[in-house]
Design a protein around this motif. Structure first.
Motif, PDB file in Angstrom:
ATOM      1  N   ARG A 187       0.620  -1.268   0.123  1.00  0.00           N
ATOM      2  CA  ARG A 187      -0.127  -0.037  -0.201  1.00  0.00           C
ATOM      3  C   ARG A 187       0.932   1.056  -0.140  1.00  0.00           C
ATOM      4  N   ALA A 188       2.090   1.081   0.797  1.00  0.00           N
ATOM      5  CA  ALA A 188       2.856   2.319   0.803  1.00  0.00           C
ATOM      6  C   ALA A 188       3.792   2.539  -0.231  1.00  0.00           C
ATOM      7  N   GLY A 189       3.295   1.549  -1.675  1.00  0.00           N
ATOM      8  CA  GLY A 189       3.996   1.748  -2.668  1.00  0.00           C
ATOM      9  C   GLY A 189       5.524   1.075  -2.794  1.00  0.00           C
ATOM     10  N   ARG A 190       5.562   0.122  -1.547  1.00  0.00           N
ATOM     11  CA  ARG A 190       6.953  -0.546  -1.609  1.00  0.00           C
ATOM     12  C   ARG A 190       6.656  -1.795  -2.249  1.00  0.00           C
ATOM     13  N   SER A 191       7.638  -2.240  -2.863  1.00  0.00           N
ATOM     14  CA  SER A 191       7.646  -3.540  -3.419  1.00  0.00           C
ATOM     15  C   SER A 191       8.270  -4.630  -2.108  1.00  0.00           C
ATOM     16  N   ARG A 192       8.092  -5.879  -2.375  1.00  0.00           N
ATOM     17  CA  ARG A 192       8.885  -6.781  -1.293  1.00  0.00           C
ATOM     18  C   ARG A 192      10.295  -6.980  -2.096  1.00  0.00           C
ATOM     19  N   THR A 193      10.815  -5.909  -2.648  1.00  0.00           N
ATOM     20  CA  THR A 193      12.109  -6.598  -3.225  1.00  0.00           C
ATOM     21  C   THR A 193      13.328  -5.598  -2.661  1.00  0.00           C
ATOM     22  N   ILE A 194      14.509  -6.149  -2.614  1.00  0.00           N
ATOM     23  CA  ILE A 194      15.654  -5.517  -2.170  1.00  0.00           C
ATOM     24  C   ILE A 194      16.516  -5.351  -3.536  1.00  0.00           C
ATOM     25  N   GLY A 195      16.964  -4.179  -3.675  1.00  0.00           N
ATOM     26  CA  GLY A 195      17.927  -4.116  -4.799  1.00  0.00           C
ATOM     27  C   GLY A 195      19.423  -4.480  -4.445  1.00  0.00           C
ATOM     28  N   LEU A 196      20.086  -5.111  -5.252  1.00  0.00           N
ATOM     29  CA  LEU A 196      21.697  -5.321  -4.751  1.00  0.00           C
ATOM     30  C   LEU A 196      22.392  -5.028  -5.945  1.00  0.00           C
ATOM     31  N   ILE A 197      23.391  -4.151  -5.952  1.00  0.00           N
ATOM     32  CA  ILE A 197      24.314  -3.725  -7.099  1.00  0.00           C
ATOM     33  C   ILE A 197      25.872  -4.264  -6.581  1.00  0.00           C
ATOM     34  N   VAL A 198      26.343  -5.074  -7.136  1.00  0.00           N
ATOM     35  CA  VAL A 198      27.802  -5.554  -7.056  1.00  0.00           C
ATOM     36  C   VAL A 198      28.675  -4.926  -7.878  1.00  0.00           C
ATOM     37  N   LEU A 199      29.997  -4.854  -7.749  1.00  0.00           N
ATOM     38  CA  LEU A 199      30.922  -4.720  -8.819  1.00  0.00           C
ATOM     39  C   LEU A 199      31.377  -5.618  -9.921  1.00  0.00           C
ATOM     40  N   ASP A 200      30.912  -6.737  -9.529  1.00  0.00           N
ATOM     41  CA  ASP A 200      31.442  -7.789 -10.513  1.00  0.00           C
ATOM     42  C   ASP A 200      30.609  -9.234 -10.407  1.00  0.00           C
ATOM     43  N   VAL A 201      29.527  -9.307 -11.142  1.00  0.00           N
ATOM     44  CA  VAL A 201      28.738 -10.616 -10.876  1.00  0.00           C
ATOM     45  C   VAL A 201      29.630 -11.691 -11.509  1.00  0.00           C
ATOM     46  N   LEU A 218      19.311  -8.537  -8.430  1.00  0.00           N
ATOM     47  CA  LEU A 218      20.853  -8.347  -8.334  1.00  0.00           C
ATOM     48  C   LEU A 218      21.000  -7.369  -9.753  1.00  0.00           C
ATOM     49  N   GLY A 219      22.181  -6.404  -9.499  1.00  0.00           N
ATOM     50  CA  GLY A 219      22.406  -5.538 -10.635  1.00  0.00           C
ATOM     51  C   GLY A 219      23.993  -5.588 -10.796  1.00  0.00           C
ATOM     52  N   ASN A 220      24.576  -5.472 -11.803  1.00  0.00           N
ATOM     53  CA  ASN A 220      25.977  -5.479 -11.943  1.00  0.00           C
ATOM     54  C   ASN A 220      26.683  -4.288 -12.417  1.00  0.00           C
ATOM     55  N   SER A 221      27.315  -3.658 -11.674  1.00  0.00           N
ATOM     56  CA  SER A 221      27.937  -2.425 -12.161  1.00  0.00           C
ATOM     57  C   SER A 221      29.088  -2.573 -13.053  1.00  0.00           C
ATOM     58  N   GLY A 222      29.834  -3.838 -12.889  1.00  0.00           N
ATOM     59  CA  GLY A 222      31.182  -4.058 -13.763  1.00  0.00           C
ATOM     60  C   GLY A 222      31.980  -2.865 -13.580  1.00  0.00           C
ATOM     61  N   GLN A 223      32.124  -2.353 -12.428  1.00  0.00           N
ATOM     62  CA  GLN A 223      33.178  -1.413 -11.982  1.00  0.00           C
ATOM     63  C   GLN A 223      32.766  -0.223 -12.829  1.00  0.00           C
ATOM     64  N   ASP A 224      31.536  -0.049 -13.391  1.00  0.00           N
ATOM     65  CA  ASP A 224      31.521   1.299 -14.224  1.00  0.00           C
ATOM     66  C   ASP A 224      30.489   2.074 -13.373  1.00  0.00           C
ATOM     67  N   GLU A 225      30.968   3.503 -13.199  1.00  0.00           N
ATOM     68  CA  GLU A 225      29.898   4.349 -12.532  1.00  0.00           C
ATOM     69  C   GLU A 225      28.677   4.527 -13.279  1.00  0.00           C
ATOM     70  N   ARG A 267      26.859   2.441 -15.175  1.00  0.00           N
ATOM     71  CA  ARG A 267      26.032   1.508 -15.149  1.00  0.00           C
ATOM     72  C   ARG A 267      25.576   1.576 -13.788  1.00  0.00           C
ATOM     73  N   GLU A 268      26.416   1.686 -12.503  1.00  0.00           N
ATOM     74  CA  GLU A 268      25.962   1.546 -11.515  1.00  0.00           C
ATOM     75  C   GLU A 268      24.745   2.544 -11.153  1.00  0.00           C
ATOM     76  N   SER A 269      24.939   3.986 -11.620  1.00  0.00           N
ATOM     77  CA  SER A 269      23.987   4.968 -11.585  1.00  0.00           C
ATOM     78  C   SER A 269      22.482   4.523 -12.412  1.00  0.00           C
ATOM     79  N   HIS A 270      22.738   3.808 -13.506  1.00  0.00           N
ATOM     80  CA  HIS A 270      21.668   3.422 -14.387  1.00  0.00           C
ATOM     81  C   HIS A 270      20.821   2.428 -13.112  1.00  0.00           C
ATOM     82  N   TYR A 271      21.568   1.658 -12.645  1.00  0.00           N
ATOM     83  CA  TYR A 271      20.792   0.638 -11.524  1.00  0.00           C
ATOM     84  C   TYR A 271      20.166   1.287 -10.486  1.00  0.00           C
ATOM     85  N   ILE A 272      20.980   2.286  -9.914  1.00  0.00           N
ATOM     86  CA  ILE A 272      20.207   3.062  -8.774  1.00  0.00           C
ATOM     87  C   ILE A 272      19.010   3.602  -9.478  1.00  0.00           C
ATOM     88  N   ASP A 273      19.133   4.163 -10.671  1.00  0.00           N
ATOM     89  CA  ASP A 273      17.665   4.695 -11.072  1.00  0.00           C
ATOM     90  C   ASP A 273      16.683   3.621 -11.247  1.00  0.00           C
TER      91      ASP A 273
END
Ligand code: RIB
Length: 337
Positions: A59-73, A98-105, A107-113
């Motif tokens: 209801r609060a618009g929150r999903s039941r998921t957690i986002g995880l961004i790692v440097l290298d999957v 899971l999101g993989n930044s690949g040590q690229d800032e 890509r990391e920013s894209h996953y945060i968005d």
């Protein structure tokens, strides 16, 4: 009726108020007149109403998921952390994406968005660089975050990490205690805090040892292929110019160096070159020459990250830093068969 079967509608009927009034008592009690609030609370007690947290999250618009961004999957270290986080999240009915930044800032920013758009419950991130401003803005828009494998500013976020300076010191001291004096540190970009701290720790151990020295090599990536290339360069040197002990910033680099030295040339590990990595991934112990490493408690890192996120969700103004100690695991690549 048991508490789980009692609905908000049942409470509203018992208290003779609208359903919206019950919701306000639960989420914004300051908006409800005292007399009505008391009637609703009495009905909740009499009926044994238990709020449905999952429904509240949704209801609060929150999903039941957690986002995880790692440097290298592709690095088993991170997949082990992710699996532990997933297991911990599942215990609360949540899931990890899971999101993989690949040590690229970028890509990391894209996953945060992306995770913000998906309205995740919270973000776990092993950052490429300094994401404080980005993650603070995210938190101010209602998405709490925990830094993983990186200590945070205690006034800003919670974090779970390992003391990599100690880990680097343990690795270099192990080589020095075996009598090696011409060391090499093969790392990734020094801009990655984990690599930087491991190098500093190793340099401290070398500085304490008379007659010891350490060359530093900064590879672009922390992969097996990068390790192979570094190993090729060192193996091409004369015996007198070659290091007699190599500390790699992670096990993938070390496994690449091992392949280069043993499979492509007749150099012997540890007789000619002692070799130690970092992480103690599953492949370390099963390498052609079992690899010595510095163990990180990956399951603890993943579990603790989820626990810290739950604390951030319930108490956004309180932050906690958990720092675990690394552990030396000596195997044939340094101490021999
Ligand atoms: O991503 C680089 C390294 O940092 C990984 O191998 C792991 O050690 C992490 O801490």
């Amino acid at each position: 009726m048991n508490g789980q079967s009692v609905s908000v509608k049942d409470v509203a009927q018992r208290a003779n108020v609208a359903v919206g009034t019950v919701s306000n008592v639960l989420n914004h009690p300051e908006r409800v007149a005292e007399e009505k609030r008391k009637r609703v609370l009495a009905a909740i007690r009499e009926l044994g109403f238990v709020r449905n947290d999952a429904a509240r999250q949704l209801r609060a618009g929150r999903s039941r998921t957690i986002g995880l961004i790692v440097l290298d999957v592709g690095n088993p270290f991170f997949t082990s952390v992710a699996r532990a986080a997933e297991d911990a999240a599942a215990e609360t009915g949540s899931a990890v994406v899971l999101g993989n930044s690949g040590q690229d800032e970028d890509r990391e920013s894209h996953y945060i968005d992306l995770f913000e758009e998906q309205r995740v419950q919270g973000l776990l991130i092993s950052p490429v660089g300094d994401v404080s401003d980005r993650v603070m803005a995210l938190r101010d828009r209602g998405v709490p975050a925990v830094l993983v494998d990186r200590i945070a500013d205690p006034t800003l976020f919670s974090s779970v990490s390992v003391d990599d300076t100690v880990g680097g010191y343990l690795a270099a001291r192990h080589l020095l205690e075996l009598g090696r004096r011409r060391l090499a540190f093969i790392g990734g970009p020094d801009s990655i805090r984990q690599v930087h701290d491991r190098r500093l720790g190793a340099e401290r151990a070398v500085a304490e040892t008379p007659g010891a020295g350490m060359e530093v090599f900064e590879e672009k990536e922390l992969t097996v292929l990068a390790g192979r290339a570094a190993g090729d360069r060192l193996a091409a040197r004369s015996k007198a110019e070659r290091p007699d002990g190599i500390f790699c910033a992670n096990d993938l680099l070390a496994l690449g160096v091992m392949q280069s030295l043993t499979m492509l040339r007749d150099l012997r590990i540890p007789d000619d070159v002692a070799l130690i990595g970092y992480d103690d991934i599953d492949f370390a112990s099963s390498a052609v020459v079992p690899l010595s490493s510095i163990r990180q408690p990956t399951r603890l890192l993943g579990q603790t990250a989820v626990e810290l996120l739950a604390e951030e969700i319930s108490h956004p103004d309180k932050h906690r830093q958990v720092v675990y100690e690394p552990e030396l695991v000596a195997r044939a690549s340094t101490v021999g068969a």
